[in-house]
Design a protein around this motif. Structure first.
Motif, short mmCIF file in Angstrom:
data_model
loop_
_atom_site.label_atom_id
_atom_site.label_comp_id
_atom_site.label_asym_id
_atom_site.label_seq_id
_atom_site.Cartn_x
_atom_site.Cartn_y
_atom_site.Cartn_z
N PRO A 73 -14.67 6.40 -1.94
CA PRO A 73 -13.49 6.39 -1.08
C PRO A 73 -13.59 7.47 0.00
CG PRO A 73 -12.98 7.38 -3.20
CD PRO A 73 -14.38 6.87 -3.28
N ALA A 74 -12.83 7.30 1.07
CA ALA A 74 -12.75 8.33 2.09
C ALA A 74 -12.18 9.58 1.45
CB ALA A 74 -11.84 7.86 3.23
N ALA A 75 -12.68 10.73 1.86
CA ALA A 75 -12.23 11.99 1.28
C ALA A 75 -12.23 13.10 2.32
CB ALA A 75 -13.14 12.38 0.12
N VAL A 76 -11.28 14.00 2.18
CA VAL A 76 -11.21 15.18 3.04
C VAL A 76 -12.12 16.25 2.46
CG1 VAL A 76 -9.71 17.03 3.90
CG2 VAL A 76 -8.85 14.69 3.76
N VAL A 95 -13.24 14.24 7.50
CA VAL A 95 -13.12 13.15 6.54
C VAL A 95 -14.47 12.46 6.41
CG1 VAL A 95 -11.94 10.97 6.02
CG2 VAL A 95 -10.69 12.82 7.14
N VAL A 96 -14.94 12.31 5.19
CA VAL A 96 -16.21 11.64 4.94
C VAL A 96 -15.92 10.25 4.40
CG1 VAL A 96 -18.33 11.69 3.59
CG2 VAL A 96 -17.40 13.80 4.53
N VAL A 97 -16.57 9.26 5.02
CA VAL A 97 -16.50 7.87 4.58
C VAL A 97 -17.94 7.41 4.38
CG1 VAL A 97 -15.74 5.53 5.13
CG2 VAL A 97 -14.41 7.49 5.95
N GLY A 98 -18.35 7.30 3.13
CA GLY A 98 -19.75 6.97 2.85
C GLY A 98 -20.65 8.04 3.42
N ASP A 99 -21.55 7.65 4.32
CA ASP A 99 -22.45 8.62 4.92
C ASP A 99 -22.04 8.99 6.34
OD1 ASP A 99 -23.05 6.19 6.01
OD2 ASP A 99 -25.20 6.30 5.69
N LYS A 100 -20.82 8.62 6.74
CA LYS A 100 -20.30 8.94 8.07
C LYS A 100 -19.21 9.99 7.97
CE LYS A 100 -21.46 4.60 10.10
NZ LYS A 100 -21.81 4.37 11.45
#
Length: 123
Positions: A73-76, A95-100
């Motif tokens: 999941p997206a995370a701060v 905010v990290v979403v996967g590798d982005k």
């Protein structure tokens, strides 16, 4: 300019950011941001929530290239706050979403006893 932010402002930011992350991850509808927003800005804040959730979904679909089927999941991972004046707090989050990695920016203003969003963007 006041550096950092008051305890009350910090709690309000954490609550709003937590709700935003739930929206981005699809656990809540973006309409839930309406009650946490200034009435005149609510439509814009909700629209940004919808756009952000769409970006997260697209990023996950693009990433599904045969690797693990489990999606994080997206995370701060970092949150910075400042209170430029009494009754207003601005925050920037990584905010990290996967590798982005994305930036999330928000502004909350105190109205009576509530802190309400005037700005929300996922960049």
């Amino acid at each position: 300019m006041v550096t950092g932010a008051s305890t009350e402002a910090r709690l309000a930011v954490r609550r709003f950011v937590s709700t935003c992350i739930e929206v981005l991850n699809g656990y809540r509808p973006a309409a839930h941001l309406r009650r946490l927003s200034q009435p005149r800005e609510a439509a814009t804040v909700v629209a940004q929530g919808v756009a952000g959730a769409r970006r997260v979904t697209e990023a996950r679909q693009t990433r599904a290239t045969g690797r693990s089927s489990r999606q994080r999941p997206a995370a701060v991972v970092r949150l910075q706050l400042c209170e430029p004046r009494e009754g207003a707090v601005e925050a920037a989050a990584v905010v990290v979403v996967g590798d982005k990695t994305h930036a999330m920016v928000i502004r909350l203003e105190r109205q009576n006893e509530s802190w309400l969003a005037t700005t929300f963007r996922l960049i």
